[in-house]
Design an enzyme around this catalytic site. Structure first.
Site, PDB file in Angstrom:
ATOM      1  N   GLU A 126       0.843  -1.234   0.091  1.00 31.11           N
ATOM      2  CA  GLU A 126       0.027   0.027  -0.036  1.00 31.11           C
ATOM      3  C   GLU A 126       0.877   1.236   0.105  1.00 31.11           C
ATOM      4  OE1 GLU A 126      -2.751   0.456  -0.552  1.00 31.11           O
ATOM      5  OE2 GLU A 126      -3.412  -1.768  -0.763  1.00 31.11           O
ATOM      6  N   TYR A 170      -5.937   7.213   3.940  1.00 34.58           N
ATOM      7  CA  TYR A 170      -5.996   6.220   3.108  1.00 34.58           C
ATOM      8  C   TYR A 170      -5.597   4.900   3.196  1.00 34.58           C
ATOM      9  CZ  TYR A 170      -5.431   2.726  -0.701  1.00 34.58           C
ATOM     10  OH  TYR A 170      -5.361   1.446  -1.145  1.00 34.58           O
ATOM     11  N   ASP A 194      -9.157   5.849  -2.187  1.00 31.17           N
ATOM     12  CA  ASP A 194      -7.894   6.226  -3.038  1.00 31.17           C
ATOM     13  C   ASP A 194      -8.544   7.072  -4.194  1.00 31.17           C
ATOM     14  OD1 ASP A 194      -9.121   4.423  -4.471  1.00 31.17           O
ATOM     15  OD2 ASP A 194      -7.273   3.593  -5.192  1.00 31.17           O
TER      16      ASP A 194
END
Length: 346
Positions: free
Chosen positions: A35, A118, A136
């Site tokens: 991520e 996020y 996102d």
DNA sequence: TACACGTGGTG
DNA sequence: TCACCAAGTGT
């Protein structure tokens, strides 16, 4: 809507390197690393670089125990190098405060370096199936279209988060999050959405009115300023090249570059040469190298020094460049000079 | 809030 | 060639 989305995801999901097989709980550390890598970086690029990175740093302890230099080397070419610094600090915090493991609560994740709203939500949902919906760029766009929000792209996140929050409740919140992102990447694309293939078209206000392509509205762009510099290439008889290391607190901090004049306004040749690492003579090379950063373009002229000129600095043989962090700009300049830089993981 | 922060793919 | 932009964060 939720079940249609999940059914579509189950049938068409890509086998990306950081994704566990269906039904298998993923490694939270791998999810966290992926991520962070995926922040403003395309899945295709991350897919090439992620496997070697987690092989090299398979646990938070492995990364925390490595030097920042080693992490930067492994991060070469991915850009936004502050992420590598944050990840290093993050791993050290995991070791110091979380027994070397990734915490499973949204608040604890959000407190880690480099994890914003996020990424904390993404790790919580994907690694731990927490009922949160990470928003996102993909989810913001998909949500804006579903909800028919004709707002500028940089203002849709909050209303989309509110409007889609109910989707996070129920079974498989992690897969719901990934399904929305997958939908944004494969079907609900920014410029050419394939509404005819969309599994949730029936629920989409933008598709219903044929406006999907125009939502969200594009914010206007500003012109990109240009900066100029001259880089100096000096090579010893033994093949070593003169470099320097950038300070830690600047863009590309800690990375290797050719000595150069300050990046700024267009200057005369003499003004550039005043910043040369040795008296000279210097032979300006024809042409220039252009490199586009996020918010400005750098135009680099090159000057070659005479062999035998004495200069102090960081002398490195081309083979030694695989052990230090070399940004793409430096790589591009060396390529123009005919020097090929070894590079792992590309 | 708006801006700084990298790079590679794409049409 | 070139503008756009991709699983954002920190200040």
């Amino acid at each position: 809507m939720r079940s249609a989305l999940l059914a579509w995801y189950d049938a068409t999901r890509r086998a990306l390197p950081w994704r566990a097989p269906p039904g298998v709980r993923p490694d939270p550390w791998a999810v966290l690393v992926s991520e962070v890598m995926l922040q403003q970086t395309t899945a295709a690029t991350v897919a090439r670089r992620f496997p070697l990175f987690v092989q090299r740093f398979p646990t938070p302890a492995a990364l925390a125990g490595s030097s920042l230099e080693e992490v930067l080397v492994a991060w070469q070419g991915l850009g936004y190098y502050r992420r590598a610094r944050s990840l290093h600090a993050c791993a050290q915090r995991l070791v110091a405060e979380h027994d070397g493991r990734v915490p499973d609560s949204l608040d604890a994740l959000r407190a880690l370096p480099g994890l914003g709203a996020y990424t904390a939500a993404a790790v919580a949902a994907i690694a731990f199936d927490r009922p949160v919906l990470p928003v996102d760029g993909n989810v913001a766009r998909v949500g804006a279209r579903l909800l028919g929000l004709a707002l500028p792209a940089d203002r849709v996140r909050a209303p989309v988060a509110a409007g889609l929050a109910p989707l996070a409740h129920g079974e498989r919140p992690g897969d719901v999050a990934q399904a929305l992102m997958e939908l944004g990447a494969l079907v609900c694309r920014p410029r050419a959405p394939s509404c005819s293939c969309c599994p949730v078209r029936a629920y989409c206000r933008a598709a219903g009115s044929g406006r999907a392509r125009d939502i969200p509205a594009r914010p206007s762009r500003r012109a990109v300023p240009v900066r100029s510099t001259m880089a100096f290439f000096l090579r010893r008889a033994d093949g070593a090249i003169l470099f320097r290391r950038r300070p830690d607190d600047v863009p590309l901090g800690g990375m290797i570059e050719l000595p150069s004049s300050p990046w700024g306004e267009e200057r005369s040749l003499d003004e550039h040469l005043a910043h040369a690492p040795a008296p000279g003579p210097w032979e300006p090379l024809p042409g220039e190298v252009r490199h586009r950063f996020t918010h400005f373009e750098l135009r680099v002229r090159l000057a070659r020094g005479t062999a035998g000129v004495a200069a102090s600095g960081l002398w490195l043989a081309p083979e030694a460049l695989s052990a230090v962090p070399v940004p793409t700009l430096t790589r591009k300049l060396l390529a123009r000079l005919g020097v090929v830089v070894p590079h792992r993981g590309r």
